[in-house]
Enzyme design. Structure first.
Site, mmCIF file in Angstrom:
data_model
loop_
_atom_site.group_PDB
_atom_site.id
_atom_site.type_symbol
_atom_site.label_atom_id
_atom_site.label_comp_id
_atom_site.label_asym_id
_atom_site.label_seq_id
_atom_site.Cartn_x
_atom_site.Cartn_y
_atom_site.Cartn_z
ATOM 1 N N SER A 1 9.829 -2.349 1.550
ATOM 2 C CA SER A 1 8.506 -2.029 2.065
ATOM 3 C C SER A 1 8.327 -0.529 2.291
ATOM 4 O O SER A 1 8.382 0.261 1.369
ATOM 5 C CB SER A 1 8.258 -2.832 3.350
ATOM 6 O OG SER A 1 6.946 -2.697 3.803
ATOM 7 N N ASP B 1 1.578 1.119 1.166
ATOM 8 C CA ASP B 1 2.987 1.434 1.371
ATOM 9 C C ASP B 1 3.761 1.059 0.110
ATOM 10 O O ASP B 1 3.177 0.683 -0.911
ATOM 11 C CB ASP B 1 3.540 0.745 2.618
ATOM 12 C CG ASP B 1 3.587 -0.768 2.491
ATOM 13 O OD1 ASP B 1 2.899 -1.317 1.609
ATOM 14 O OD2 ASP B 1 4.304 -1.413 3.281
ATOM 15 N N ASP C 1 5.523 -1.376 -0.997
ATOM 16 C CA ASP C 1 5.400 -2.676 -1.678
ATOM 17 C C ASP C 1 3.972 -3.190 -1.713
ATOM 18 O O ASP C 1 3.723 -4.309 -2.150
ATOM 19 C CB ASP C 1 6.337 -3.718 -1.063
ATOM 20 C CG ASP C 1 5.890 -4.210 0.300
ATOM 21 O OD1 ASP C 1 5.257 -3.421 1.036
ATOM 22 O OD2 ASP C 1 6.198 -5.360 0.653
ATOM 23 N N ASP D 1 1.666 -3.998 0.613
ATOM 24 C CA ASP D 1 1.052 -4.976 1.520
ATOM 25 C C ASP D 1 0.438 -4.340 2.760
ATOM 26 O O ASP D 1 -0.158 -5.033 3.577
ATOM 27 C CB ASP D 1 2.040 -6.081 1.903
ATOM 28 C CG ASP D 1 3.205 -5.588 2.749
ATOM 29 O OD1 ASP D 1 3.340 -4.362 2.945
ATOM 30 O OD2 ASP D 1 3.992 -6.438 3.215
#
Length: 444
Positions: free
Chosen positions: A104, A243, A245, A247
């Site tokens: 992430s 960010d 990833d 999400d």
């Protein structure tokens, strides 16, 4: 039963250190594959694997593929794709499970493994415990006739792009808007700019040159200074930051002001209420600003708090059949659009809401001013009794702030720190209280 390997968001850590090592990830893939085979007896299970842009993703992907196929599970690989894209394709392709390789918002030196069950929803605690129980068992590769196959699929990006676009009102578009899109040199670099461009916006793309090492480095939702400067430089209407990833979402207005998840959730909820859409209410977390709760209720929107973490927000949304929720960190859930947090889709919902309200971000968010918050992260050692150490000071601060603020203490689910948050009507009250509590914990 306490989990041994799974944290609040899968398995995560520093690459090369347990558990993010090739040998452990091989066992993890094999154990997860065994569980899938046991639960899916009618046919050979198929798993989708996506990843972000970290250099370690290649190594971990290979280990996962080997583990799954050794257990008799077929694997479909997408290459770099946002986490919510993996969730969507797991559901859309009717696959047995999905896996995202990402840490992430963390630095490139970390990585992690996140699982989705059939339908693109997060794994239950029960299934995670089943997987953990098999990790320490001896690996026994299936006979050659039962081994799984692995293949890469083309068009995954395009399917996800079309899905994102479908969540924007069909009678509208983004023509006339100039947007700066910062994809954090992460998983969204190949899809996010295209979504907004194809809906008609003029797009300036930054943070879109991943090299395996620069994910989240001075860019993206956790570092908005680069986006703020770009919005001002290009005289854009808004900036959108994801960010690593994809999400999380942060937004910036034309003046360079940053709007966090709380503000963006408020915009979406206010527009839905204005349209007469019954969203049930909004789920925030124990960290959600008190001023937002008050502002939502003034709009006739109910509000409740969940534990920190998008999985807990999601649990509350499902239990209450509510539609909107999220966190200040930028995890935003719009359950009528997707069943997981999605930075691209959340940004589209904010832009649609602004069209509905016929106002800009600054005007809508002027409805409320956040109470000042002070957040201090205190590093701890495993087993330290930080609750006992902070008990007396915590009681003192809570008594002083009664009716004027609140205190939240929580241990991080992903790193060895205790997060001390104090919120109050006046900044000096919040700062003083947080420092006193952090000092008590840090004295251990």
């Amino acid at each position: 039963m306490a989990k041994k390997y799974f944290g609040t968001d899968g398995v995560r850590g520093e690459v090369g250190q347990f558990p993010i090592t090739p040998d452990f990830v091989l066992k993890l893939g094999y154990a997860a594959g065994q569980v899938l085979v046991q639960h899916d007896t009618d046919q050979k299970p198929t798993v989708l694997i996506g990843k972000d842009t970290r250099i370690s993703g290649y190594m971990l992907e290979a280990a996962l593929v080997a583990g799954f196929t050794a257990a008799g599970v077929n694997v479909v690989q997408t290459g770099p794709l946002p986490t919510p894209g993996v969730a969507y394709l797991t559901r859309a392709l009717r696959l047995s499970a999905g896996v995202m390789i990402s840490a992430s918002h963390n630095a490139y030196s970390d990585n992690g493994i996140k699982f989705f069950a059939e339908g693109g929803v997060k794994l239950s605690d029960e299934i995670e415990l089943e997987i953990e129980a098999k990790i320490d068992e001896e690996m026994k590769t299936q006979p050659s006739a039962r081994l799984g196959r692995a293949r890469r699929i083309s068009g995954a990006d395009d399917r996800y792009i079309e899905f994102c676009k479908s969540t924007f009102p069909s009678h509208s578009d983004l023509r006339g808007l100039k947007l700066v899109i910062d994809t954090a040199n992460g998983a969204g670099y190949g899809v996010a700019p295209k979504v907004f461009h194809e809906l008609g916006a003029q797009v300036v793309s930054i943070g879109d040159e991943p090299n395996g090492y620069n994910i989240n480095e001075k860019c993206g939702a956790t570092y908005t200074k680069t986006l703020q400067a770009a919005v001002l430089q290009h005289e854009a209407d808004y900036g959108i930051a994801l960010d690593g990833d994809g999400d999380r979402l942060m937004m910036v207005d034309k003046n360079g002001k940053v709007y966090d998840g709380d503000s963006l959730i408020y915009v979406i909820a206010k527009a839905r209420a204005r349209e007469g859409i019954n969203i049930g209410g909004v789920v925030g977390t124990v960290m959600t600003n008190m001023a937002m709760e008050i502002a939502l209720k003034e709009q006739g929107v109910d509000f409740c708090r969940a534990k920190v973490g998008d999985r807990y927000v999601l649990e509350q949304l499902n239990q209450r059949s509510w539609l909107i929720g999220g966190e200040a960190s930028g995890h935003i859930l719009c359950m009528d659009k997707h069943n997981t947090g999605d930075g691209i889709i959340s940004a589209l919902q904010v832009l649609a809401a602004l069209q509905t309200l016929n106002q800009d971000l600054a005007t809508v968010c002027a409805d409320w001013q956040p109470y000042p918050q002070t957040m201090i992260n205190v590093r701890i050692q495993k087993g330290q009794k930080w609750q006992e150490a902070s008990k007396d000071v915590l009681a003192e601060v809570e008594k002083e702030l009664e009716g004027k603020g609140r205190v939240v203490l929580r241990a991080s689910g992903t790193e060895p720190v205790v997060r001390v948050m104090v919120e109050a009507r006046q900044a000096d009250w919040a700062r003083d209280g947080a420092e006193r509590i952090a000092s008590a914990i840090g004295s251990l």
